[in-house]
Design an enzyme around this catalytic site. Structure first.
Site, PDB file in Angstrom:
ATOM      1  N   GLU A  49      -2.752   4.609  -8.748  1.00 49.17           N
ATOM      2  CA  GLU A  49      -3.359   4.773  -7.430  1.00 49.17           C
ATOM      3  C   GLU A  49      -3.091   6.148  -6.830  1.00 49.17           C
ATOM      4  O   GLU A  49      -2.012   6.718  -6.983  1.00 49.17           O
ATOM      5  CB  GLU A  49      -2.808   3.717  -6.472  1.00 49.17           C
ATOM      6  CG  GLU A  49      -3.425   3.775  -5.073  1.00 49.17           C
ATOM      7  CD  GLU A  49      -2.872   2.737  -4.120  1.00 49.17           C
ATOM      8  OE1 GLU A  49      -3.445   2.578  -3.028  1.00 49.17           O
ATOM      9  OE2 GLU A  49      -1.866   2.082  -4.456  1.00 49.17           O
ATOM     10  N   GLN A  94       2.807  -6.348  -4.790  1.00 49.46           N
ATOM     11  CA  GLN A  94       2.754  -5.307  -5.811  1.00 49.46           C
ATOM     12  C   GLN A  94       4.117  -4.617  -5.957  1.00 49.46           C
ATOM     13  O   GLN A  94       4.946  -4.636  -5.049  1.00 49.46           O
ATOM     14  CB  GLN A  94       1.683  -4.270  -5.452  1.00 49.46           C
ATOM     15  CG  GLN A  94       1.845  -3.666  -4.073  1.00 49.46           C
ATOM     16  CD  GLN A  94       0.632  -2.895  -3.603  1.00 49.46           C
ATOM     17  OE1 GLN A  94       0.287  -2.942  -2.434  1.00 49.46           O
ATOM     18  NE2 GLN A  94      -0.017  -2.163  -4.474  1.00 49.46           N
TER      19      GLN A  94
END
Length: 270
Positions: free
Chosen positions: A206, A122
């Protein structure tokens, strides 16, 4: 008297210079926090959903709830997804209603972390607000390792950022961030990492972990990933039809997520 005033001025300027860390010092501080494991993204942590919404949403397909993720995830068989990309405008984070102190969130793209949680490739941007100050960090990560900051790229509110991860194998790949507003681009290559399943492709905002717990969540307004695409061995796939994940904490839904053929919109709704 003039000499004394001039001397006092010099002392104050020197004191201010020592009080304000340079960009190199700020980078060193962030690197130290990363090295201590301060920022760690995690696989999706599912929840049952907001108390008032569980029954209402029981017949809605492709909607899930998580305590740390909000966004969209494509799910397929192993060895499907080879890359993920998307472009978003850097938001100006704000403290949530009634909040004070430091609040953060992170926008990123990645491979795995939903149905496969053993590894995640990521890359993304952290945004943090503390009082009237906002700051941004560009990072890359191959979970379960912690995140590492990129150097050589600056981030400001309103910048157009393209984030891309590419898996050249299950244990190697690259993470790239391009600031389209400044032309700056940074990239990191991985090798010898824990194996990906390549089952998931995601576009996520997130509430990440810091020092063993989720950070107080910032109000980021809206983050929209445009040009959202996941590469496969047979071509590419957009997020339309992806599983939608809304962020829920303490029985409250904090986000509203939607997708189209080439975009994912993640709105903070508090």
């Amino acid at each position: 008297m003039k000499f004394a005033a001039a001397l006092l001025c010099q002392v104050l300027v020197a004191t201010a210079a020592f009080a304000i860390p340079t960009s190199r010092e700020r980078l060193a501080q962030r690197v130290a926090r990363r090295a201590a494991g301060a920022h760690l993204s995690h696989p999706k942590q599912p929840t049952a959903g907001p108390v008032a919404e569980v029954g209402a949403l029981s017949n809605v397909s492709h909607v899930e709830f998580s305590s740390n993720w909000a966004g969209a995830v494509l799910i397929a068989n192993s060895n499907t997804f080879k890359s993920v990309t998307g472009t978003f405008t850097v938001p100006t984070p704000r403290e949530p209603s009634g909040g004070s102190g430091t609040h953060s969130a992170s926008a990123w793209v990645g491979i795995d972390g939903d149905t496969c949680g053993s590894a995640i490739l990521q890359t993304g941007i952290d945004f943090t607000v503390s009082g009237s100050r906002v700051s941004f960090d560009a990072w890359y990560e191959w979970f379960p390792d912690f995140a590492h900051d990129f150097s050589g790229i600056s981030i400001s509110p309103g910048n157009q950022i393209t984030v891309t991860v590419t898996a050249s194998s299950t244990t190697s790949g690259t993470a790239t961030i391009l600031n389209r507003s400044t032309g700056q681009q940074v990239s990191h290559s991985f090798s010898g990492q824990p194996a990906l399943c390549q089952e998931n492709a995601e576009w996520i905002v997130e509430d990440f972990e810091e020092n063993g717990g989720l950070v107080p969540l910032a109000n980021w307004g809206t983050v929209t990933f445009t040009g959202a695409s996941a590469g496969t061995s047979g071509g590419s796939q957009g997020p339309s039809g992806a599983t939608i994940i809304d962020l829920e904490q303490n029985g409250r839904q904090l986000t509203t997520v939607s997708t189209s053929g080439s975009s994912v919109t993640v709105q903070y709704s508090g």
